[in-house]
Enzyme design. Structure first.
Site, PDB file in Angstrom:
ATOM      1  CG  ASP A  59      53.353  24.369  97.292  1.00  0.00           C
ATOM      2  OD1 ASP A  59      54.268  23.650  97.731  1.00  0.00           O
ATOM      3  OD2 ASP A  59      53.140  25.527  97.691  1.00  0.00           O
ATOM      4  CB  SER A 109      56.152  27.248  99.395  1.00  0.00           C
ATOM      5  OG  SER A 109      56.095  25.846  99.302  1.00  0.00           O
ATOM      6  CB  THR A 172      52.178  29.762  95.970  1.00  0.00           C
ATOM      7  OG1 THR A 172      53.078  28.693  96.264  1.00  0.00           O
ATOM      8  CG2 THR A 172      52.072  29.942  94.464  1.00  0.00           C
ATOM      9  CD  GLU A 234      31.227  26.241 104.412  1.00  0.00           C
ATOM     10  OE1 GLU A 234      30.971  25.173 103.830  1.00  0.00           O
ATOM     11  OE2 GLU A 234      32.183  26.979 104.093  1.00  0.00           O
ATOM     12  CG  PHE A 274      35.402  29.170  97.263  1.00  0.00           C
ATOM     13  CD1 PHE A 274      34.127  29.497  96.849  1.00  0.00           C
ATOM     14  CD2 PHE A 274      36.464  29.447  96.429  1.00  0.00           C
ATOM     15  CE1 PHE A 274      33.907  30.087  95.619  1.00  0.00           C
ATOM     16  CE2 PHE A 274      36.257  30.036  95.195  1.00  0.00           C
ATOM     17  CZ  PHE A 274      34.975  30.364  94.787  1.00  0.00           C
ATOM     18  CG  ASP A 321      53.704  21.709 100.241  1.00  0.00           C
ATOM     19  OD1 ASP A 321      54.864  21.306 100.079  1.00  0.00           O
ATOM     20  OD2 ASP A 321      53.344  22.386 101.232  1.00  0.00           O
ATOM     21  CG  HIS A 363      59.134  22.735  97.350  1.00  0.00           C
ATOM     22  ND1 HIS A 363      58.446  21.620  97.772  1.00  0.00           N
ATOM     23  CD2 HIS A 363      58.409  23.799  97.804  1.00  0.00           C
ATOM     24  CE1 HIS A 363      57.381  21.975  98.446  1.00  0.00           C
ATOM     25  NE2 HIS A 363      57.320  23.306  98.482  1.00  0.00           N
ATOM     26  CG  HIS A 438      59.675  21.434 101.062  1.00  0.00           C
ATOM     27  ND1 HIS A 438      59.731  22.812 101.089  1.00  0.00           N
ATOM     28  CD2 HIS A 438      58.383  21.118 101.332  1.00  0.00           C
ATOM     29  CE1 HIS A 438      58.537  23.305 101.373  1.00  0.00           C
ATOM     30  NE2 HIS A 438      57.708  22.292 101.528  1.00  0.00           N
TER      31      HIS A 438
END
Length: 509
Positions: A59, A109, A172, A234, A274, A321, A363, A438
């Site tokens: 990305d 994106s 994405t 967490e 995660f 990105d 991109h 971008h």
């Protein structure tokens, strides 16, 4: 006389930067001849059917990012850097992708993900829908959904997986399974009431509803799966990581009710969430508790390879990105090097005979490096001269815009007074923006394996999944697959319905 001595000294220093072997013309001629021999072998095209497809998406990984990451990789190996090779550099076929969205010259994106996963160009900010959908207008969605190559592969009996360093419901990965008028509808908490009333679903919900039994899902984003204000397992005392869902659903519980909890059985499909939001940057990662992109890819392929019909795997190096947006080039480039390591690992686990691997970007960014730096100059270092306007030093790496624009006492900041090699240093930019933007130029496509030669020139970005589908005999182009040599005769896979699923909140690799 003094000026002459300085010139002579500079010339001596520059000459010493050249490796001894490179002074001999035979070195370059032999190198070119070896490359020519490899190129001639490519005349024998690989027209096998691709049993497996792996798409690596960097990305924001523009060409300048690739070049800088190549130098960084070499310098991390105690080389000068420029002569180094990334794994993607060794792919035999290279093309360019035109990245514009249907309504944007410089894309985002989401629209680009719809192009390289679903095969149609779309408006910026929308995922898994055609250009008939207006961003954030739910009532334009129905009937304009488009499906992805992940769904085509699943429909052909292949196993499928998604691995990302961002949220699993980010732009994405979401284009692989969701249909949304707004990429930001991560959970129902981010949706306007009228969109919910009109029947649109948030992206996290669609992950569980739209394509049942995705075998592998790994990344971040678990806070969007829990009821609002639920403490994270967490980060229990951190409010920003609490659950977001307004509908009270626990999507992780819902998954566990229909699939068996089985941490030890690594042959089973599983989801690994995660982090509450995005994965940690590679430079910040706890190597004892946080899996690297390479480790996630390794586990994903081991699981997906169990299906004799093959697999489709989407791998996103998504935080390249983010590093650029924050003006933190060091993070962006280390993320790129790590993705390249994952590409190498995937290559070692698969075969060119039956696996098509494509590496590309959605991109670019307004990231550059220059300043007539000498050979072997530290990629995060200074240019060898001062500005001939403000008389101050500057780093080789710069951004066209972004948060690195700083004026101190009415002048450009003197970078010699700061730690410009620090991971969180924000490189100077020409225009002040809170977030760097971008870039609009074409991005590279690297390909190897069956039918990789079909990626060969300058292409519209939406061409990419059509090539992958053609190579694998899935989707709409299957006429060439009807002969025995091009058609898989593997029967149904009843075991897929009985495989257990592992949901990992923190998996220790």
């Amino acid at each position: 006389m003094k000026a002459l001595l300085l010139v002579l000294l500079a010339e001596v220093c520059l000459a010493s930067l050249v490796p001894e072997k490179e002074k001999n013309p035979h070195y370059w001629r032999n190198q070119a001849q070896q490359t020519l021999k490899i190129a001639l072998k490519l005349q024998q095209l690989n027209t096998n059917v691709a049993k497996n497809i792996i798409l690596f998406l960097g990305d924001g990984m523009g060409v300048s990012t690739i070049t800088a990451a190549r130098i960084l990789k070499g310098q991390l190996q105690n080389m000068k850097g420029e002569e180094s090779l990334l794994e993607m550099d060794t792919f035999p076929y290279v093309a360019l992708s035109k990245t514009y969205n249907t309504n944007a010259q410089v894309p985002d994106s989401a629209g680009t993900a719809t192009a390289y996963l679903c095969g149609v160009k779309a408006n910026e900010g929308t995922v898994g829908v055609s250009a008939a959908v207006t961003r954030a207008q739910c009532n334009t969605t129905a009937g304009n959904e488009v499906t992805s190559i992940l769904k085509w592969a699943k429909g052909a009996g292949k196993s499928v997986g998604i691995v990302t360093t961002t949220r699993v419901n980010h732009a994405t990965p979401s284009a692989a399974y969701a249909h949304s008028a707004n990429r930001d509808w991560y959970s129902d908490n981010e949706m306007p009431p009228e969109a919910i009333q009109q029947g649109c679903k948030d992206i996290a919900q669609q992950l569980f509803d739209n394509i049942p039994d995705i075998e592998v899902i790994m990344g971040g984003g678990r806070k969007y799966m829990f009821p609002k204000n639920t403490s994270d397992v967490e980060y229990q005392n951190d409010d920003k990581y609490r659950g977001t869902r307004l509908d009270g659903k626990n999507l992780i519980d819902a998954l566990m009710k229909i699939k068996t909890w089985c941490i030890a059985d690594m042959s089973s499909p599983f989801a690994g969430l995660f982090e509450p939001v995005d994965m940690m940057y590679e430079l910040d990662r706890n190597v004892q508790t946080d899996p690297s992109l390479t480790e996630m890819v390794q586990v994903a392929i081991k699981i997906l390879q169990r299906n004799p019909r093959g697999f489709f795997l989407l791998v996103e190096g998504g935080r390249i990105d983010h590093g650029h947006h924050e003006g933190k080039a060091k993070h962006a480039l280390y993320e790129t090097v790590e993705m390249d390591r994952a590409i190498g690992e995937a290559g070692s686990m698969t075969s060119l005979e039956d696996t098509l691997t494509v590496v590309t970007a959605d991109h670019s960014h307004v990231f550059t490096f220059g300043g007539y730096t000498p050979r072997g100059n530290p990629i995060f270092g200074l240019a060898p001269m001062h500005s001939d306007v403000d008389k101050m030093p500057f780093t080789s790496i710069l951004y066209g815009n972004g948060p690195g624009y700083k004026i101190v006492a009415g002048e450009r900041e003197n970078v010699s007074a700061v730690d410009y090699a620090h991971a969180n240093y924000q490189a100077q930019s020409a225009v002040p923006l809170r977030q760097e933007t971008h870039g609009g130029e074409d991005v590279a496509i690297f390909a190897k394996g069956p039918m990789a030669h079909l990626l060969h020139g300058v292409h519209e970005q939406n061409y990419i999944p059509h090539v992958m589908a053609y190579a694998a005999c899935i989707g709409q182009n299957t006429d060439h697959c009807h002969s025995g040599a091009h058609h898989s005769t593997v029967g149904p896979l009843p075991f897929l319905s009985t495989l257990t699923s592992t949901l990992l909140l923190k998996f220790l690799f």
